[in-house]
Design a protein around this motif. Structure first.
Motif, short mmCIF file in Angstrom:
data_model
loop_
_atom_site.label_atom_id
_atom_site.label_comp_id
_atom_site.label_asym_id
_atom_site.label_seq_id
_atom_site.Cartn_x
_atom_site.Cartn_y
_atom_site.Cartn_z
N PRO A 32 0.83 -1.21 0.00
CA PRO A 32 0.00 0.00 0.00
C PRO A 32 0.86 1.25 0.00
CG PRO A 32 -0.02 -1.05 2.15
CD PRO A 32 0.72 -1.96 1.22
N GLY A 33 0.36 2.29 -0.62
CA GLY A 33 1.08 3.56 -0.68
C GLY A 33 0.92 4.33 0.61
N ARG A 55 2.50 22.81 6.41
CA ARG A 55 3.50 22.24 5.49
C ARG A 55 3.72 20.76 5.77
NH1 ARG A 55 6.53 20.58 1.73
NH2 ARG A 55 8.68 21.22 1.52
N LEU A 56 3.56 20.36 7.03
CA LEU A 56 3.76 18.94 7.37
C LEU A 56 2.77 18.04 6.63
CD1 LEU A 56 4.38 19.20 11.21
CD2 LEU A 56 6.07 18.75 9.42
N ALA A 57 1.61 18.56 6.27
CA ALA A 57 0.64 17.76 5.53
C ALA A 57 1.18 17.33 4.17
CB ALA A 57 -0.67 18.53 5.37
N ASP A 58 2.15 18.05 3.64
CA ASP A 58 2.75 17.68 2.35
C ASP A 58 3.43 16.32 2.42
OD1 ASP A 58 1.87 20.12 1.42
OD2 ASP A 58 3.84 21.07 1.46
N VAL A 64 8.44 7.73 2.10
CA VAL A 64 9.20 8.04 3.32
C VAL A 64 10.48 8.82 3.01
CG1 VAL A 64 10.46 7.02 5.26
CG2 VAL A 64 8.25 6.10 4.60
N ASP A 65 11.15 8.49 1.91
CA ASP A 65 12.41 9.19 1.63
C ASP A 65 12.20 10.67 1.27
OD1 ASP A 65 11.37 8.79 -0.91
OD2 ASP A 65 13.17 7.88 -1.73
N GLY A 66 10.97 11.11 1.08
CA GLY A 66 10.69 12.51 0.83
C GLY A 66 10.28 13.28 2.07
N GLU A 69 12.84 16.24 3.82
CA GLU A 69 12.84 17.60 3.28
C GLU A 69 11.68 18.42 3.86
OE1 GLU A 69 12.16 19.90 -0.96
OE2 GLU A 69 12.80 17.82 -1.00
N VAL A 70 10.51 17.80 3.96
CA VAL A 70 9.34 18.49 4.51
C VAL A 70 9.56 18.81 5.98
CG1 VAL A 70 6.86 18.29 5.00
CG2 VAL A 70 7.77 17.46 2.82
N TYR A 71 10.06 17.83 6.74
CA TYR A 71 10.29 18.04 8.19
C TYR A 71 11.33 19.13 8.43
CZ TYR A 71 7.80 13.60 8.87
OH TYR A 71 6.88 12.60 8.88
#
Length: 99
Positions: A32-33, A55-58, A64-66, A69-71
């Motif tokens: 599952p994604g 922004r955390l909702a992004d 997971v590997d993305g 950058e958001v955090y």
């Protein structure tokens, strides 16, 4: 007790080989994604902090590997908002002598 003698090469070739891992991967269901956690956010009253938290909702739609950058972006925004608070003059400390 007699020893088992393996079949001839022709008999062994007639036996189908077990499926290779690549064959299994083609038939295995996809994992599952990413799914949103559904964590509710409460407004803080600070536009800068609320924007950083939004922004955390992004990260919800990213693998997971993305997430890093958001955090890091959200962390930087919140840190900047806190540093801005440190630069603002506040009320005098209790017991301070006013000049």
């Amino acid at each position: 007790m007699s020893e088992m003698i393996p079949g001839t090469a022709a008999e062994q070739a007639a036996v189908p080989a077990p499926a290779a891992p690549a064959d299994l991967a083609a038939t295995a269901p996809e994992p599952p994604g990413p799914e949103p956690l559904g964590v509710a956010r409460t407004a803080t009253g600070s536009t800068e902090v609320d924007t950083a938290l939004e922004r955390l909702a992004d990260a919800d739609g990213l693998p997971v590997d993305g997430h890093l950058e958001v955090y890091e972006d959200a962390h930087g925004r919140i840190r900047a908002a806190l540093e801005d608070l440190d630069r603002r003059p506040g009320p005098p400390a209790p017991g301070a002598v006013r000049g």
